[in-house]
Design a protein around this motif. Structure first.
Motif, short mmCIF file in Angstrom:
data_model
loop_
_atom_site.label_atom_id
_atom_site.label_comp_id
_atom_site.label_asym_id
_atom_site.label_seq_id
_atom_site.Cartn_x
_atom_site.Cartn_y
_atom_site.Cartn_z
N UNK A 1 73.08 11.99 75.34
CA UNK A 1 73.38 12.09 76.77
C UNK A 1 72.99 13.47 77.31
N UNK A 2 73.23 14.51 76.53
CA UNK A 2 72.90 15.86 76.96
C UNK A 2 71.39 16.01 77.14
N UNK A 3 70.63 15.54 76.16
CA UNK A 3 69.17 15.66 76.24
C UNK A 3 68.60 14.78 77.35
N UNK A 4 69.19 13.60 77.54
CA UNK A 4 68.74 12.73 78.62
C UNK A 4 68.95 13.39 79.97
N UNK A 5 70.11 14.02 80.14
CA UNK A 5 70.40 14.69 81.40
C UNK A 5 69.44 15.86 81.64
N UNK A 6 69.11 16.57 80.56
CA UNK A 6 68.20 17.71 80.69
C UNK A 6 66.79 17.28 81.07
N UNK A 7 66.29 16.27 80.36
CA UNK A 7 64.88 15.90 80.52
C UNK A 7 64.62 14.93 81.67
N UNK A 8 65.67 14.48 82.33
CA UNK A 8 65.48 13.64 83.52
C UNK A 8 65.88 14.36 84.80
N UNK A 9 66.38 15.57 84.68
CA UNK A 9 66.79 16.34 85.85
C UNK A 9 65.57 16.75 86.67
N UNK A 10 65.66 16.71 87.99
CA UNK A 10 64.52 17.11 88.84
C UNK A 10 64.04 18.53 88.54
N UNK A 11 64.95 19.41 88.14
CA UNK A 11 64.54 20.78 87.84
C UNK A 11 63.62 20.84 86.63
N UNK A 12 63.62 19.78 85.81
CA UNK A 12 62.72 19.70 84.67
C UNK A 12 61.48 18.87 84.98
N UNK A 13 61.68 17.71 85.62
CA UNK A 13 60.57 16.77 85.83
C UNK A 13 59.60 17.24 86.91
N UNK A 14 60.09 17.92 87.93
CA UNK A 14 59.18 18.34 89.01
C UNK A 14 58.16 19.39 88.54
N UNK A 15 58.59 20.46 87.87
CA UNK A 15 57.58 21.41 87.36
C UNK A 15 56.64 20.75 86.34
#
Length: 365
Positions: free
Chosen positions: A86-100
């Motif tokens: 769940x932690x990794x999913x939240x990190x790698x699907x967050x806009x702050x990660x996916x947009x860059x």
């Protein structure tokens, strides 16, 4: 009813779109130069195909997987979450990660396509020009080093098998600049102006220095001048390298043998081709020093030392004449400045067309 700031942001477009617009000169120059390469190769009956692009993409993918595993491990070690998934999913699907991530994909695409075309042009040099410059570069080196070949001047200091083996290892690690290094400049949170100047310089360096200049100044370098041109000038240097290899493996020797074999069989895949002047090892290492010292003084110092080691190693390991690195240094410095001027001109043009758009400070991250 939308607020005034929201309406203004809408008119400006998304941060990703603004970043792509700011990077347009890189895409335009890259596509133009690759079209020129395709035309030149087609004129000689060479069809590049997509095999090299696929191979290059696979190498990038390998490094992406390695870096993703490292990042995931670091995250889990740092936060010790109750639910790692769940932690990794939240990190790698967050806009702050996916947009860059999405914003950097076009530059990654340029890097994936660029190197295979360079390799094709490099392997096709004999179709456009004869290897006729080696004697001149040998003379230039001797003029600089008072009648001696550059490797002879370095030999009293570096001529120990363990030192040679270490330099050969570092020389091979230059390969990391082309993959993890490019990923850093494409996706890291750095000054967008530096990112754009780096990538435009990167594209121009491979095509103009590694393509046009290498064809014009066609030469094979000390390790190949004997077997390819029948020149015995560097037989003693090669004898030392093979003698050292009997004590400690010298990693560059199998690579040199492979390149020579590929030349004999007219292999033109990714990483093939033989050329000495100018040195792309020195050119890319120098480009990283110029760029990284503007990001971090400490990393700038590291890459400055790495550039110096790369230049010295290129001579000691018989890949290059000393003047190969010197010409590369000057050419990259000119390209770096030209890239800055091109991007500044593009930004000024955008300002006249879209006053609210400031691509030189766009917060793409």
């Amino acid at each position: 009813m939308a607020s005034a700031p929201a309406e203004m942001d809408k008119r400006k477009g998304s941060p990703t779109a603004r970043r792509w617009l700011g990077e347009a000169p890189i895409f335009a120059v890259g596509l133009t130069l690759m079209a020129v390469c395709l035309s030149l190769l087609a004129a000689k009956g060479i069809n590049p195909g997509i095999g090299g692009i696929i191979a290059n993409a696979q190498i990038f993918l390998m490094f992406v997987i390695v870096l993703a595993c490292w990042d995931a491990g670091r995250e889990l070690w740092k936060h010790r979450p109750d639910s790692p998934v769940a932690h990794l999913k939240a990190r790698y699907t967050a806009p702050t990660f996916t947009r860059p991530l999405a914003a950097g994909l076009p530059l990654l695409g340029v890097a994936i396509v660029l190197l295979p075309y360079f390799s094709k042009m490099k392997s096709a040099i004999p179709l456009f020009n004869e290897y006729s410059w080696d004697a001149s570069f040998i003379a230039w080196d001797r003029a600089i080093f008072f009648g001696y070949d550059a490797w002879e001047v370095l030999q009293p200091v570096l001529g120990y098998p363990i030192v040679t083996a270490f330099l050969a290892l570092l020389y091979q690690l230059w390969f990391l600049l082309l993959y993890p290094g490019v990923l850093f400049f494409a996706f890291a949170k750095i000054d967008p102006a530096i990112r754009r100047q780096f990538f435009l310089s990167y594209v121009l360096s491979w095509t103009l220095i590694g393509g046009a200049m290498a064809t014009w100044l066609a030469s094979v370098g000390p390790c190949f001048v004997g077997p390819m041109l029948g020149n015995s000038t560097f037989d003693a240097q090669m004898a030392y390298l093979y003698s050292a290899n009997e004590q400690v493996p010298i990693m560059v020797l199998p690579v040199q043998e492979m390149l020579l074999e590929w030349y004999g069989t007219r292999e033109n895949g990714l990483g093939s081709g033989i050329t000495a002047m100018p040195s792309m090892h020195c050119a890319i290492a120098f480009l990283y020093w110029i760029a990284m010292r503007r990001i971090s003084p400490k990393w700038g110092m590291f890459f400055g030392v790495f550039f110096a080691i790369t230049w010295v190693s290129s001579v000691h390991l018989a890949y290059h004449y000393a003047v190969d690195g010197l010409v590369s240094l000057i050419a990259v410095a000119v390209i770096w400045k030209a890239s800055q001027l091109i991007i500044a001109a593009w930004d000024r043009w955008l300002e006249t067309r879209q006053p609210t758009l400031r691509t030189n400070t766009v917060p793409a991250e």
